[in-house]
Design a protein around this motif. Sequence first.
Motif, mmCIF file in Angstrom:
data_model
loop_
_atom_site.group_PDB
_atom_site.id
_atom_site.type_symbol
_atom_site.label_atom_id
_atom_site.label_comp_id
_atom_site.label_asym_id
_atom_site.label_seq_id
_atom_site.Cartn_x
_atom_site.Cartn_y
_atom_site.Cartn_z
ATOM 1 N N LEU A 117 0.836 -1.200 0.000
ATOM 2 C CA LEU A 117 0.000 0.000 0.000
ATOM 3 C C LEU A 117 0.870 1.250 0.000
ATOM 4 O O LEU A 117 0.618 2.211 -0.718
ATOM 5 C CB LEU A 117 -0.921 -0.002 1.226
ATOM 6 C CG LEU A 117 -1.874 -1.192 1.359
ATOM 7 C CD1 LEU A 117 -2.708 -1.071 2.628
ATOM 8 C CD2 LEU A 117 -2.784 -1.275 0.145
ATOM 9 N N GLU A 118 1.932 1.192 0.841
ATOM 10 C CA GLU A 118 2.856 2.332 0.895
ATOM 11 C C GLU A 118 3.522 2.537 -0.458
ATOM 12 O O GLU A 118 3.616 3.667 -0.961
ATOM 13 C CB GLU A 118 3.921 2.094 1.955
ATOM 14 C CG GLU A 118 3.381 2.263 3.367
ATOM 15 C CD GLU A 118 4.307 1.640 4.408
ATOM 16 O OE1 GLU A 118 5.514 1.445 4.095
ATOM 17 O OE2 GLU A 118 3.821 1.341 5.513
ATOM 18 N N ALA A 119 3.951 1.426 -1.048
ATOM 19 C CA ALA A 119 4.620 1.497 -2.355
ATOM 20 C C ALA A 119 3.692 2.129 -3.377
ATOM 21 O O ALA A 119 4.106 3.003 -4.161
ATOM 22 C CB ALA A 119 5.033 0.100 -2.805
ATOM 23 N N LEU A 125 4.352 5.643 -5.344
ATOM 24 C CA LEU A 125 4.447 5.715 -6.801
ATOM 25 C C LEU A 125 3.365 6.630 -7.381
ATOM 26 O O LEU A 125 3.170 6.682 -8.580
ATOM 27 C CB LEU A 125 4.334 4.323 -7.408
ATOM 28 C CG LEU A 125 5.538 3.420 -7.088
ATOM 29 C CD1 LEU A 125 5.271 1.998 -7.514
ATOM 30 C CD2 LEU A 125 6.811 3.955 -7.739
ATOM 31 N N GLY A 126 2.627 7.302 -6.483
ATOM 32 C CA GLY A 126 1.725 8.343 -6.946
ATOM 33 C C GLY A 126 0.287 7.923 -7.171
ATOM 34 O O GLY A 126 -0.484 8.688 -7.755
ATOM 35 N N ALA A 127 -0.083 6.730 -6.723
ATOM 36 C CA ALA A 127 -1.472 6.305 -6.922
ATOM 37 C C ALA A 127 -2.379 7.011 -5.922
ATOM 38 O O ALA A 127 -1.974 7.262 -4.779
ATOM 39 C CB ALA A 127 -1.589 4.797 -6.751
ATOM 40 N N THR A 128 -3.581 7.327 -6.351
ATOM 41 C CA THR A 128 -4.556 7.914 -5.423
ATOM 42 C C THR A 128 -5.073 6.807 -4.514
ATOM 43 O O THR A 128 -4.948 5.614 -4.848
ATOM 44 C CB THR A 128 -5.737 8.511 -6.198
ATOM 45 O OG1 THR A 128 -6.385 7.440 -6.887
ATOM 46 C CG2 THR A 128 -5.286 9.570 -7.183
ATOM 47 N N PRO A 129 -5.650 7.188 -3.366
ATOM 48 C CA PRO A 129 -6.197 6.155 -2.468
ATOM 49 C C PRO A 129 -7.179 5.240 -3.199
ATOM 50 O O PRO A 129 -7.181 4.031 -2.977
ATOM 51 C CB PRO A 129 -6.901 6.965 -1.386
ATOM 52 C CG PRO A 129 -6.167 8.265 -1.362
ATOM 53 C CD PRO A 129 -5.734 8.525 -2.781
ATOM 54 N N VAL A 130 -8.000 5.819 -4.093
ATOM 55 C CA VAL A 130 -8.986 5.002 -4.789
ATOM 56 C C VAL A 130 -8.293 3.986 -5.696
ATOM 57 O O VAL A 130 -8.627 2.791 -5.695
ATOM 58 C CB VAL A 130 -9.957 5.885 -5.612
ATOM 59 C CG1 VAL A 130 -10.851 5.008 -6.488
ATOM 60 C CG2 VAL A 130 -10.791 6.757 -4.698
#
Lengths: 287, 387
Positions: free
Chosen positions: A181-183, A187-192
């Motif tokens: 999840l941290e990774a 890497l710039g992913a939104t929570p969704v």
Amino acid sequence: MRSNVLRHNLLTALLLGPATAWLVIFLVLPFVAIAVFSVGERAPEGGYQAAFTLAQYANLPARATAFWNTMVLAPAGALACLVVAYPVAYYLALRAPERWRLILLALVVIPFWTSLLMRTYAWMYVLGGRGIPALLAYVGFEDVRLINTPGAVLLGIVYGYLPLMILPIYVSLERLDRRLLEASADLGATPVSTFLGVTLRLSLPGVMTGFSLVMILLLGEYLIPTLLGGGKVFFIGNALVDLFLQSRNWPFGSAIAITLVLVSVVVLIAANRISTRLSGARRVDLI
Amino acid sequence: MSKSYRDGLPINPEKFVDQLMRLKRGSIGRREFLGLTGLGIATAVMARELGIMPSPAFAQEGLGDRMSIATWPNYHDPATFENFQAETGVAVEVNVFGSNEEMLAKLQAGASGWSLFVPTNYTISTYKKLDIIEALDMAKLANFDGSQQDARFTSEGTIDGVTYAVPKNWGTTGFAVNTSKLAKPMTNWKEFWDTAMAEGDGRTMVHDYQLTTIGNALKYFGFSFNSLKQDELAKAEELLLKVKPHLFAVSSDYQPSMRAGDAWMTMCWTNDGAQLHRDIPEIAYVLGKEGGEIWTDFYAIPKDAPNKPAGYALLNYLMDPKVAVKEHLANGAPSTDARVNALLPKEVMDNPILYPAADLLTPLEFGAAATLTDPGRAELMARFKSA
């Protein structure tokens, strides 16, 4: 060397013995008996009479509505359970404070300690005229009817089967590697998109396990539709009860039971396939 | 487990010698087998949990300490069985059933475990044909007096001069109406079905029982309650399918819904009608004036009854008018026994639910054995329920 192998085999046989005996006595033998019944004839006064005919199977369309209702109810009920269960499991596994987790899990499991029959009966009173409708009448909504409606059946199903859905999802989420999840966030992913791409995807085996578990049990459900649905909607389970207890047509009942078992196996295999495909290489063996 | 309920019974000399001879021959007994396989302990634990292990200290000689009766819901004064236990030491386990078909299915499957049960008139000839009920030994039923019974209600217990069953009570099948919700007076089945589709929409219950539900649909058209004619049944089916979407429920357990006010009208048996009216006076009981069902429930003893001595003892106890009168007051159905009627209070004998006027009784029909076992009617009911 040889005696070691022998001893090993003997030990294996001994250890597997009770389970094998259990399976043979309580699964294989009844199944064989039902298969034999299903090619027989109804005796004149009801029951079973030896014969060899496929007439019972040819008669299956006479229960098409029951099959159809069940085929709609089972996935719909499982889906409703899933919708309610996923957020609960997610909270339990990833958000709940550590010291509360066990207590919250126990709260999920405790209702299972009493029989579903008793709990469903309780709902009959809660939804019946002296329960919620009486409260509603008190605040001005007269003659509201909740019991014996499709909504009541769905409520009963979600209530009764929820723990079976929550637990497998909880287990798969609990094993989730938080570093992923941290990774994902790094890497710039939104929570969704993290949820959809990582959390949900990795919990799919649990979702599929819960889904097929609930669905298979729902394929044989008859209690909830009878008690909360007023016996107006016929499911396969109700058809079986009626055929064995009311019209005493054991061969036809057996043919339906065999068909139901075959349908369940197909559902399991399909669930397996879907699960394997969705979760990539991770295979979930359900059967 | 299948025969473990016999464990509670006292062993008789023949059985004792039989067991001894088997041991001598060296043939393995069930207990030894269970003991060797470890199933014995499991059986014993389960038997104790289920309450079928004996506690011989309280048992009256020869009766064992436990028996099982199969009967209907709301059908007995619970004190009856407590008093019987106090007198004899035999605890009575009560199994409640929803239909005669279920009882028949259970008995046909064998080892029901019942030592007494309550079949309805039209099933007795079938039970006799299948050879699953006992010809009663009337010498053991000193409290029964055939001369005091009203033969109109009791003849179906006797086949070819042999008594297989003695009567519990008789009754009718009508419908109950909550008159505070449905004020329009009703007197026949046509009005019942029409109201179900109009003012009673979503508030009407029919039995989960082909005999009465199909039979009373047949009465809508004035056909016989017992009709097996294809064209008449087809019309009844048409009516039932038309009514189905308007029903509150298809269930024989209608008292809770009527009491809670969820249902306003239901098909109803005399005893339930009397109980409902007694507790909620605005619930009326109506007999269709075009006819319908009249019935008698009997007591009978299964051939494979595990505890026949206790079965006979309880049956004899129930035939005592002093006991029976309390049963009738609790259950509400009328008695077939003149001695019981003499003991019942005047207001009970004057209650038109229990003892309807002759012009209402005359058109009623006893259900026929063929009606119960007819596969065509069973399928019709299934089509109705699955529609």
